[in-house]
Write a protein that holds these residues in place. Structure first.
Motif, PDB file in Angstrom:
ATOM      1  N   ASN A  77       0.812  -1.217   0.000  1.00  0.00           N
ATOM      2  CA  ASN A  77       0.000   0.000   0.000  1.00  0.00           C
ATOM      3  C   ASN A  77       0.844   1.265   0.000  1.00  0.00           C
ATOM      4  O   ASN A  77       0.510   2.252  -0.669  1.00  0.00           O
ATOM      5  N   GLU A  78       1.927   1.256   0.774  1.00  0.00           N
ATOM      6  CA  GLU A  78       2.772   2.442   0.846  1.00  0.00           C
ATOM      7  C   GLU A  78       3.430   2.713  -0.496  1.00  0.00           C
ATOM      8  O   GLU A  78       3.525   3.850  -0.936  1.00  0.00           O
ATOM      9  N   ARG A 109      -5.487   3.552   3.847  1.00  0.00           N
ATOM     10  CA  ARG A 109      -4.515   4.619   4.109  1.00  0.00           C
ATOM     11  C   ARG A 109      -5.222   5.967   4.029  1.00  0.00           C
ATOM     12  O   ARG A 109      -5.709   6.370   2.965  1.00  0.00           O
ATOM     13  N   ALA A 110      -5.246   6.690   5.142  1.00  0.00           N
ATOM     14  CA  ALA A 110      -5.937   7.985   5.174  1.00  0.00           C
ATOM     15  C   ALA A 110      -5.277   8.988   4.241  1.00  0.00           C
ATOM     16  O   ALA A 110      -5.968   9.777   3.579  1.00  0.00           O
ATOM     17  N   ASP A 111      -3.939   8.981   4.161  1.00  0.00           N
ATOM     18  CA  ASP A 111      -3.276   9.940   3.276  1.00  0.00           C
ATOM     19  C   ASP A 111      -3.604   9.661   1.819  1.00  0.00           C
ATOM     20  O   ASP A 111      -3.769  10.582   1.016  1.00  0.00           O
ATOM     21  N   THR A 152     -11.085   7.498   8.794  1.00  0.00           N
ATOM     22  CA  THR A 152      -9.916   6.654   9.041  1.00  0.00           C
ATOM     23  C   THR A 152      -8.988   7.295  10.052  1.00  0.00           C
ATOM     24  O   THR A 152      -8.476   6.636  10.966  1.00  0.00           O
ATOM     25  N   GLU A 153      -8.779   8.600   9.901  1.00  0.00           N
ATOM     26  CA  GLU A 153      -7.905   9.304  10.844  1.00  0.00           C
ATOM     27  C   GLU A 153      -8.486   9.278  12.257  1.00  0.00           C
ATOM     28  O   GLU A 153      -7.730   9.210  13.235  1.00  0.00           O
TER      29      GLU A 153
END
Length: 227
Positions: A77-78, A109-111, A152-153
């Motif tokens: 994911n990253e 992933r929130a970002d 998510t955050e």
């Protein structure tokens, strides 16, 4: 051990105050050898580490190559997020960035969720010079992913966050969209109360405008509000 040499590269080369790109020094070569060994041994994060290492020395081509391998081969994911960042910021190609952001966004992933929301709006602005063409509007999906990022955050301390930018962005989007009737373009600075009950992203001055907007193409754009 590879991370030790990576830290040596980024800390000693910067003298404590600079940022990338750093020079390719002995620490770079040692980290590279160890990361390649990890890749040979099928370590799941090896491609991500190699991508980060080449990014640190300013080699965008090699960085992208390894990030893409991490995303496409290992499902990292990253890595997917960083491929999206590269396509958006370096090549300014939202068509290429969005699938990678979406992959990472769907995996929590929130970002990436926040980046996807922005990329959808930017893509429509580039293609159509507008966010508001029925049947081609990104607003419902963009608002969906902004809401997902905020949720998510709030619920996961381990997910990389947007540092509160998603909430600010979502609030701005809602305040902007609610002042314009999506059906007839009428403006009310105080905001319209009537909105699509499903996506909660389109606002209307009347029931008739809502019906007309649905037939004009909102039925294609509309999606669940999610949160």
């Amino acid at each position: 051990l590879g991370q030790y040499y990576y830290r040596q590269l980024t800390e000693s080369s910067s003298g404590g105050g600079g940022g990338p790109p750093f020079p390719k020094c002995d620490a770079f070569e040692r980290a590279r050898e160890l990361y390649l060994l990890a890749k040979h041994n099928k370590h799941l994060s090896a491609n991500l580490l190699l991508g980060s290492l080449y990014h640190a020395v300013g080699d965008d081509a090699e960085s992208l190559r390894y990030y893409k391998m991490g995303a496409d081969e290992a499902g990292c994911n990253e890595s997917s997020y960083y491929v999206g960042v590269y396509y958006q910021e370096v090549e300014e190609s939202w068509d290429l960035a969005i699938p990678y952001f979406e992959r990472a966004a769907k995996n929590g992933r929130a970002d990436a969720q926040f980046a996807l929301s922005q990329a959808l709006m930017q893509q429509a602005k580039k293609l159509f010079m507008s966010w508001e063409i029925p049947g081609k509007s990104p607003v419902p999906r963009a608002m969906y992913w902004a809401r997902r990022a905020v949720a998510t955050e709030s619920s996961s301390a381990s997910s990389p966050s947007s540092d509160g930018l998603a909430q600010h962005y979502l609030t701005q989007m809602i305040n902007l969209m609610k002042t314009r009737c999506a059906g007839c373009d009428a403006i009310d600075e105080d905001g319209f109360d009537k909105k699509c009950s499903r996506c909660k992203a389109s606002f209307y001055c009347s029931r008739e405008c809502q019906k007309n907007h649905w037939r004009a193409g909102h039925k294609i754009d509309c999606c669940d509000a999610a949160y």
